[in-house]
Scaffold this active site. Structure first.
Site, PDB file in Angstrom:
ATOM      1  N   GLY A 156       0.812  -1.216   0.000  1.00 57.45           N
ATOM      2  CA  GLY A 156       0.000   0.000   0.000  1.00 57.45           C
ATOM      3  C   GLY A 156       0.839   1.258   0.000  1.00 57.45           C
ATOM      4  O   GLY A 156       0.544   2.228  -0.708  1.00 57.45           O
ATOM      5  N   LEU A 187      -3.848  -6.392  -0.044  1.00 56.47           N
ATOM      6  CA  LEU A 187      -4.914  -5.606   0.573  1.00 56.47           C
ATOM      7  C   LEU A 187      -4.369  -4.388   1.308  1.00 56.47           C
ATOM      8  O   LEU A 187      -3.411  -4.491   2.067  1.00 56.47           O
ATOM      9  CB  LEU A 187      -5.718  -6.480   1.545  1.00 56.47           C
ATOM     10  CG  LEU A 187      -6.446  -7.668   0.923  1.00 56.47           C
ATOM     11  CD1 LEU A 187      -7.074  -8.530   2.009  1.00 56.47           C
ATOM     12  CD2 LEU A 187      -7.508  -7.200  -0.071  1.00 56.47           C
ATOM     13  N   LYS A 244      -2.441 -11.371   3.224  1.00 54.21           N
ATOM     14  CA  LYS A 244      -2.732 -10.706   4.490  1.00 54.21           C
ATOM     15  C   LYS A 244      -3.481 -11.676   5.404  1.00 54.21           C
ATOM     16  O   LYS A 244      -4.423 -12.344   4.967  1.00 54.21           O
ATOM     17  CB  LYS A 244      -3.568  -9.448   4.236  1.00 54.21           C
ATOM     18  CG  LYS A 244      -3.468  -8.406   5.324  1.00 54.21           C
ATOM     19  CD  LYS A 244      -3.918  -7.044   4.803  1.00 54.21           C
ATOM     20  CE  LYS A 244      -3.618  -5.962   5.806  1.00 54.21           C
ATOM     21  NZ  LYS A 244      -3.900  -4.622   5.254  1.00 54.21           N
ATOM     22  N   HIS A 258      -7.939  -5.114   8.264  1.00 53.63           N
ATOM     23  CA  HIS A 258      -6.765  -4.284   8.529  1.00 53.63           C
ATOM     24  C   HIS A 258      -6.927  -3.559   9.875  1.00 53.63           C
ATOM     25  O   HIS A 258      -7.953  -2.955  10.153  1.00 53.63           O
ATOM     26  CB  HIS A 258      -6.566  -3.240   7.419  1.00 53.63           C
ATOM     27  CG  HIS A 258      -5.353  -2.382   7.629  1.00 53.63           C
ATOM     28  ND1 HIS A 258      -4.116  -2.713   7.131  1.00 53.63           N
ATOM     29  CD2 HIS A 258      -5.175  -1.212   8.301  1.00 53.63           C
ATOM     30  CE1 HIS A 258      -3.239  -1.788   7.471  1.00 53.63           C
ATOM     31  NE2 HIS A 258      -3.860  -0.861   8.188  1.00 53.63           N
ATOM     32  N   GLU A 366      13.349  16.582  -2.075  1.00 47.60           N
ATOM     33  CA  GLU A 366      13.614  17.051  -0.709  1.00 47.60           C
ATOM     34  C   GLU A 366      13.112  16.097   0.365  1.00 47.60           C
ATOM     35  O   GLU A 366      13.716  15.981   1.437  1.00 47.60           O
ATOM     36  CB  GLU A 366      12.998  18.443  -0.500  1.00 47.60           C
ATOM     37  CG  GLU A 366      13.668  19.557  -1.279  1.00 47.60           C
ATOM     38  CD  GLU A 366      13.149  19.700  -2.694  1.00 47.60           C
ATOM     39  OE1 GLU A 366      13.676  20.540  -3.440  1.00 47.60           O
ATOM     40  OE2 GLU A 366      12.205  18.968  -3.071  1.00 47.60           O
ATOM     41  N   ASP A 424      12.372  36.560  -7.940  1.00 46.10           N
ATOM     42  CA  ASP A 424      11.941  35.173  -8.194  1.00 46.10           C
ATOM     43  C   ASP A 424      10.487  34.923  -7.815  1.00 46.10           C
ATOM     44  O   ASP A 424       9.865  33.981  -8.308  1.00 46.10           O
ATOM     45  CB  ASP A 424      12.840  34.183  -7.444  1.00 46.10           C
ATOM     46  CG  ASP A 424      14.137  33.895  -8.183  1.00 46.10           C
ATOM     47  OD1 ASP A 424      14.230  34.258  -9.371  1.00 46.10           O
ATOM     48  OD2 ASP A 424      15.052  33.325  -7.568  1.00 46.10           O
ATOM     49  N   ARG A 474      19.397  35.730   1.237  1.00 48.78           N
ATOM     50  CA  ARG A 474      20.066  35.987  -0.040  1.00 48.78           C
ATOM     51  C   ARG A 474      20.829  37.316  -0.084  1.00 48.78           C
ATOM     52  O   ARG A 474      21.933  37.369  -0.627  1.00 48.78           O
ATOM     53  CB  ARG A 474      19.019  35.945  -1.162  1.00 48.78           C
ATOM     54  CG  ARG A 474      19.606  36.005  -2.558  1.00 48.78           C
ATOM     55  CD  ARG A 474      18.503  35.884  -3.599  1.00 48.78           C
ATOM     56  NE  ARG A 474      19.024  35.660  -4.922  1.00 48.78           N
ATOM     57  CZ  ARG A 474      18.260  35.475  -5.999  1.00 48.78           C
ATOM     58  NH1 ARG A 474      16.944  35.475  -5.876  1.00 48.78           N
ATOM     59  NH2 ARG A 474      18.800  35.291  -7.179  1.00 48.78           N
TER      60      ARG A 474
END
Length: 627
Positions: A156, A187, A244, A258, A366, A424, A474
């Site tokens: 999953g 599952l 499962k 689950h 990232e 920017d 900056r």
């Protein structure tokens, strides 16, 4: 597979028996707890049995030995099978498994590092493989040791993009000491997983990412033993077809089980059935590791010389970060740097030039970069610094949140903060980052205002526990501090004062320099102000703030290149709440900005020198009128 030696029939049967004991203990623990995920444990029982008692090499009584093989259970909800494995290995008393999820037990609902055998917390799905990549990269390229890293994923969670960021990373860096096991039990939580049992699709996807992909019957211990053999120059993905709830009649491969423990009567029946399949109660002993991981000491890392800047020199704090990091790298060969293809903007490239073998390019991923940093820092193997534009850490917030739960010691540098980056535009402007990191319980938030304090922040971060965030800017600004200035976590600096000050203005980064310019402008009108540099926004120097506020008639003005919500103003306001005769006026970015020159944007949002002058005069006038 040339190094594969087929286990004898007795060993294979013992591995099957072990798997069934893991099933039984997972069922017992979750039924006793009244919650948990026994069916997710049962699908992985043979996988865990073969890993822990045939493939992995580790010292069972020394789980964090640096030479041990590593195991990351990315599908953290299957924690009971992990706990059962450590009980089987003799590290945990078996009766402790029945304390699962109790407030006085270390066996929490999902793995956490207060357990000696857990390196990283999991449970927020899709993150385990990135951390495993960091461990494997460290093992191959820094430790140059023989330990391997195994990561168990649920099918999953493979829908998470972060998994594929990690797959790309491992394939690119040829992490042949890494094995990812896909527990394809078909599952999910509320529905079948999108590919169900289309194993060939998983295989093609893994191969496309540069992995050696092996499809196996995940309940065949013999197939698993063979699949876990190491291949050269590629990570291995073992795609295991499982079911499962395997072994539980009436539950196996059925939906809607689950996260549901078996009722007591059903559990007793299932346990009796599974016990009937166990032929031998003899326990297997794990193989011992080759102890070739180097001894590492990352404590008390100090710069070899003081900062070399002169007061008045112009330097952007983002560049000072890169220079400081390169310098710190000479103090310890365990300092490493990561970046997400922004190194020529964050100036992490200056570290790379000095220490190319200790720089990890994570490319534009990232989330994975943060997870890799967490993995690199486990077991105190490295001091990791990861950099990106501050705003791009927002997409990795869940990884940062989980890093705190993992008790991780990582250092993150966010550059290009605020509207002061200019043309920017808003998509590149970090305006939520202070808020985000202040909310992380283990975080220290550094906001240096010149090159000297930036270098000191880097050195302090290397020696500070938890998540350290360094916010860099900056624009080039003047150096304010001498090279001998002492900086400490949680200690603010008063950079401009007189006995006649009427208002305390608190800034950081670019706004500190605007406040100093405002102080000079206000002198023309015989108004004196005190200017304070926070240095760390968290922890906040409440004592110094109050002392100076009281010396300036209780008036505080905060000014920040950040949104109002969760920033410096709110931090200061929360620190002084309940204190008598203290007022806080906040200047911050009020709405989504736009492109423009830095000076234009500072003015547009009322955080420049002129706006501070207006706010100070308003505070003074209001006080005069109230008399």
């Amino acid at each position: 597979m040339a190094n594969y030696h087929k286990p004898d029939q007795q060993t294979l049967q013992s591995l099957r028996d072990t798997a069934n004991r893991l099933r039984i203990n997972s069922i017992k623990a979750t039924t006793a707890a009244g919650s948990g995920h026994p069916t997710s444990c049962c699908s992985a029982a043979e996988i865990v049995s073969v890993l822990f008692f045939n493939t992995m090499k580790y010292k069972a009584q020394d789980p964090r030995n640096p030479s041990n093989d590593r195991f990351v259970i990315s599908k953290g909800h299957a924690a009971p099978v992990l706990y059962a494995a450590w009980a089987e290995a003799g590290f945990l008393p078996e009766e402790e498994l029945l304390n699962l999820r109790k407030i006085d037990s270390i066996l929490e609902g999902h793995p956490v590092p207060r357990q000696e055998f857990t390196d990283v917390a999991t449970g927020s799905l899709g993150q385990g493989l990135g951390a495993a990549c960091g461990m494997a990269y460290t093992g191959k390229y820094f430790d140059k040791a023989s330990y391997r890293v195994f990561c168990l994923l649920g099918d999953g969670e493979v829908s998470e993009g972060s998994v594929w960021e990690a797959m790309a990373f491992a394939g690119y860096y040829k992490l042949d000491n890494l094995v990812a096991i896909f527990d394809v039990n078909r599952l999910g939580q509320s529905d079948p997983a999108p590919l169900q049992h289309k194993l060939e699709v998983y295989q093609k996807r893994c191969e496309a990412f540069g992995w050696n992909a092996v499809v196996v019957d995940g309940h065949s211990v013999e197939e698993l033993c063979k699949a876990f053999c190491q291949v050269k120059n590629q990570p291995t993905a073992v795609i295991a077809k499982t079911f499962k709830g395997k072994g539980i009649t009436g539950v196996e491969d059925k939906e809607n089980w689950h996260g549901k423990p078996l009722p007591k009567d059903m559990a007793e029946e299932a346990i009796k059935e599974i016990e009937s399949r166990i032929q031998n109660k003899k326990k297997l002993c794990p193989k011992l590791p080759e102890e070739d991981a180097p001894v590492v000491n990352i404590k008390d890392i100090k710069m070899q010389s003081p900062p070399s800047y002169k007061i008045g020199d112009k330097m952007a704090t983002r560049k000072a970060y890169g220079l400081a990091l390169g310098k710190l790298g000479h103090a310890s060969d365990r300092v490493i740097a990561l970046d997400g293809d922004t190194k020529n903007s964050t100036f992490a490239d200056l570290f790379k030039k000095e220490h190319p073998d200790r720089f990890i390019e994570c490319y534009i991923a990232e989330q994975n970069m943060v997870s890799v940093a967490v993995g690199c820092a486990t077991r105190d193997r490295t001091v990791a610094f990861a950099s990106a534009f501050a705003t791009f850490f927002t997409r990795a917030f869940d990884q940062i949140r989980m890093a705190a739960i993992s008790e991780s010691n990582i250092n993150l540098c966010g550059s290009h903060c605020g509207v002061s980056i200019g043309e920017d535009g808003p998509s590149q402007m970090g305006l939520e980052d202070i808020c985000m990191f202040r909310a992380v319980p283990t975080a220290t938030v550094f906001y240096p205002s010149d090159a000297v304090s930036t270098e000191k922040a880097v050195e302090l971060a290397a020696n500070t526990k938890g998540i350290c965030f360094i916010r860099t800017s900056r624009p080039e600004n003047a150096v304010l501090y001498s090279s001998t200035e002492d900086f400490r976590v949680g200690q603010a600096k008063v950079v401009h004062q007189s006995k006649d000050d009427q208002v305390t203005v608190i800034g950081a980064g670019v706004t500190l320099h605007e406040a100093l310019a405002a102080a000079e402008e206000l002198k023309k009108d015989n108004i004196c102000i005190r200017v304070m540099d926070l240095f760390t926004v968290k922890p906040l120097d409440k004592e110094t703030i109050l002392e100076n506020a009281r010396a300036t008639r209780g008036r505080i003005i905060t000014v920040e290149d950040h949104y109002y919500e969760g920033g410096i103003g709110e931090a200061v306001a929360s620190a002084v709440v309940g204190e008598p005769d203290i007022t806080v006026t906040r200047l911050a970015v009020s709405h989504v900005p736009r492109s423009g020159k830095p000076a234009e944007l500072l003015k547009m949002f009322g955080i420049d020198k002129d706006s501070i002058v207006v706010a100070v005069k308003a505070a003074v006038t209001q006080a005069t009128n109230s008399k």
